[in-house]
Every structure is written in C-alpha cells, then in structure tokens.
Scaffold this active site. Sequence first.
Site, short mmCIF file in Angstrom:
data_model
loop_
_atom_site.label_atom_id
_atom_site.label_comp_id
_atom_site.label_asym_id
_atom_site.label_seq_id
_atom_site.Cartn_x
_atom_site.Cartn_y
_atom_site.Cartn_z
N VAL A 178 -5.39 -0.18 -29.39
CA VAL A 178 -6.08 -1.28 -30.10
C VAL A 178 -5.36 -1.67 -31.40
O VAL A 178 -5.03 -2.85 -31.61
CB VAL A 178 -7.55 -0.89 -30.41
N HIS A 435 -24.23 -24.99 -21.41
CA HIS A 435 -22.99 -25.66 -21.01
C HIS A 435 -22.56 -26.64 -22.09
O HIS A 435 -23.40 -27.37 -22.61
CB HIS A 435 -23.23 -26.42 -19.70
#
Length: 458
Positions: A178, A435
């Site tokens: 990471v 959406h």
Amino acid sequence: MAEHNFDVVILGGGSGGYAAALRSAQLGLSVALIERDKLGGTCLHRGCIPTKALLHSAEVADVTREAATFGINANLVGVDMPAVNKYRDGIIDRLFKGLTGLVASKPITVVAGEGRMVGQKTISVNGDLYTGKNLVLATGSFSKTLPGLEIAGRVITSEQALQLDFVPSKVVILGGGVIGVEFASIWKSFGTDVTIIEGLPTLVPNEDASVSKAMERAYRKRGINFKTGVRFQGVQQSATGVVVTLESGETFDGELLLVAVGRGPNTAGFGYEENGITIDRGYVITNDRLQTSVPGVYAAGDIVPGLQLAHRGFQQGIFIAEEIAGLKPATIDELGIPKVTYSEPEIASVGLTEAKAAEIHGQENISVYEYNLSGNGKSQILGTTGFVKLIRKNNGPVIGIHMIGSRVAEQIGEAQLIVNWEAFPEEVASLVHAHPTQNEALGEAHLALAGKPLHAHA
Ligand SMILES: Cc1cc2nc3c(=O)[nH]c(=O)nc-3n(C[C@H](O)[C@H](O)[C@H](O)COP(=O)(O)OP(=O)(O)OC[C@H]3O[C@@H](n4cnc5c(N)ncnc54)[C@H](O)[C@@H]3O)c2cc1C
C-alpha cells in the site's frame, strides 16, 4: 514522585489510544492518556492524512495535465512542493486542533511524556506513576527496513518522504504494498520517474489476484516501472543519488530510495515483557477480546497482529473501553475490516478474495461476477477504467467485494455493509442506486449476480 490513579490508563495517543480514551470518558470512566509526541499519532501526522493530501494534489496535477481531454485549456506549469506541503500541513493543523479540543472537552487527563510499564497496572512518566484499574497499550508502529539496509541520507522511509520540499526526478521504491504504490502514484503524478521493486510476484500482493493484475496494467499505462518477484541485494549512495542492486545483478539508479517494506510494532523498551505481557516477534499477543496475557491489560492498534489500519485501531479502542465498562461488546471481525489503497487508480476491498473463498468454501460453492466500469456512466465521465468484483456463496451472502478504478474508495461504505450484514445479491439488487454515480456499479454488479443484469452482459 507523584502517584495518580485512574479507571483506565492508556499508553499512546494515536488512533487506538485516543479512541479508547474518548469512549472510556463517554462511559464515565476516569482516564489518563499518555503521549510522548502529538495526539493523533502516525495516522494524523505521518500517515493517512498527509499522504491523502499529497494524493489529492497529485490528482489535481493529473487533471490539469489532462484538461484538454475535457475541453479545458490549461497547462501544468509545475508543482510547488512547499505550497503542496503548506496545504497538507493546514489540514493536519486543523484536524489536530479539533482533536486536542475534543479530548480537552472530556474528563481525560492528557500526560505529556514517554511512558514505561513499571508494574502490571502502572506506567511511569517523567518520574510520576499512573496506575489504572485497567491499562491500554497502544504504542503504534515504525517503518521497517531490511537487515543491513540503513535508513540515512538518500535512503528514506515514508516519514522523510513526507518532509521533502522538492519533487525528486527519479525514485526507486522498495516494496509494492500500500505505502509503496501510494508514493509511486504521488510522485508519478508530480513528474517523477518511478520504479517499484517488489519481492512477491505482484504489486499489492494482499489484494485479490485480478485486482493486482489490473493495478499492474494501470501502472504500466501510467508509465510507472515495476519489477516483481525480485530480491533486493543492496544500495550504494553517492552525493547525487543511489544505485540499487538486485540479487540478479540488475541495477536501478535514482535520486532517492524509498524503503516501504512494512511497519513493525513499537513495543521494545517500554517494560512490556518484564511485566508479564506476552510478545511474539514484537507484537503484543491478545485474545479476541483484546486482552493481553495480563488480566486488565489490553492492547489496540498496530501493535496487535493484523491489519495495520487507523479505522481498525479506532474500533479496537472503542471495543476495549466498552469491555472495561462491562458492556460486553461483540468481537471485531477482522475479515470485515475494509481496506483502501488511495493510489490512482484506487483499490477498495472487504471480505474474502476469490482464492481464499475457494480455499474455504470450494470453488464449486462460490460464484464470482466482475462488473466492468466501462458500463458505468459516471466512470466514463471521469475517464476511468476498472471493475467491481463480487464473490458470493452459492445461495448465500456476498462474502467479498473488490474494486479498482478512480475514486472507488468512496464505494467501500456500502460494500462493507453488504459483506458485514451478510446481504444476499438478491437483497442488494432490490435497493435503488442513484444514477449516474459510480455507486451504481455496485448495484449493477449485484443485479447481475442475482441473475438480472441491466447494463451488463452476464
Ligand atoms: C505513510 C502511511 C500511510 C498510512 N495511510 C493509512 C490510511 O490511509 N488509512 C489507514 O487506515 N491507515 C493508514 N496508515 C496506518 C495508520 O497510520 C496506523 O494504522 C495507525 O496510525 C495505527 O494507530 P495506533 O494507535 O496503533 O498507533 P500510532 O498512530 O502510531 O500511535 C501511537 C502513539 O503512541 C505514542 N507512543 C509510542 N510509544 C509511547 C510511549 N512509550 N509513551 C508515550 N507515547 C508513546 C506515539 O508517539 C504515537 O503518537 C498509514 C500509515 C503510514 C505510515
């Protein structure tokens, strides 16, 4: 020598320690919080927050560079690193002020200084003794290096990397986990030539194999160089740079070598073992209720084996306070802890990888679905590729969610609810996702796995 008595004495004021302090105070317990440096610990001052601020500046650099793609005329004329650092430090300062104010507003006695365990329930700080009915050890972690690899000069860890007031021209990064890939992402966006060296076969090797592969594709496309499955042999420093040699004899030169080979527990020299605390390879061993080998002594955060993440530390701190107060909290499911890598692209995951799920349940008893972000309107608007991968137990709940793409970190909230509440794809499929959002990709993936794909072939 003054003696002080509290219900809870906490050693270390980072994510684990201060969370334990705040929750203990809420529950009416008297608390001493001992910190030798600054409240907030690694995450606030040298970890999560500064790196994410730099990643945001990096994103601004990328967007400026690619502005014409979006019909905007702009030129990236340069990166003013002192100004980037000022922006970053402003965020840290505000959060630090907020945290110290919050702690000060509670009945928490903050003790400045380095503490050492001098009895099973007693910590000595600057000659004074702090005895708790309960102790919480939360002394955090440090950047590890390899045997014989000294951190000095041009060989640095994340701490020094965060203090640079210039953009290096060329950097070698040892470690493709990471921290390594996040710094690679930052520097590449700022214009640095970056090479990552990783001993394991893939970048981000703890992630699902398809995510690791997609990450490698994305980094290749960004022009970030990497060598995986190779072993580091040594580094030579000169006045102007470093030369890194692999066991194969291959060499890489750079202005700096960033060592990002993981973090080790910060437990040596604080009297833990002398007072009966079981330590294994430096880590404090606890049971699943975070109690150490000494009754009434608990441990939280990076010194406890497992994921070294700030939010795990917070949760452990809260858990310990509630345990001490007798609330009998439910144990923390380590598998349910969300993980995010904030590079470009971002990676977010929770639950089992496909390989682990197949090992535990049998490949024939799981179903996997990968929803490609090319079908997601908002991802198209942002110009990102990637996917959402779901793993479910057949006729059972979703047991793993793995995502890669720009900004997918923001989707981990719903993903972790799905996995931790053991939702069935059919249940998630009936929930409405707004959406056009990237969040819809999660909805679409569940629709598909429930056998009724909308904007997807299945
Ligand atoms: C570069 C980097 C990026 C990271 N990014 C993320 C991220 O994006 N998200 C995430 O979740 N995690 C991230 N982490 C990990 C996160 O910072 C740690 O998991 C978290 O800080 C651990 O909390 P802790 O309380 O165990 O320890 P720390 O935060 O290290 O706190 C321990 C505290 O104890 C003090 N202390 C130690 N010994 C003594 C003593 N004897 N007496 C008094 N005080 C003492 C220290 O000064 C320190 O303040 C990152 C880490 C690094 C290095």
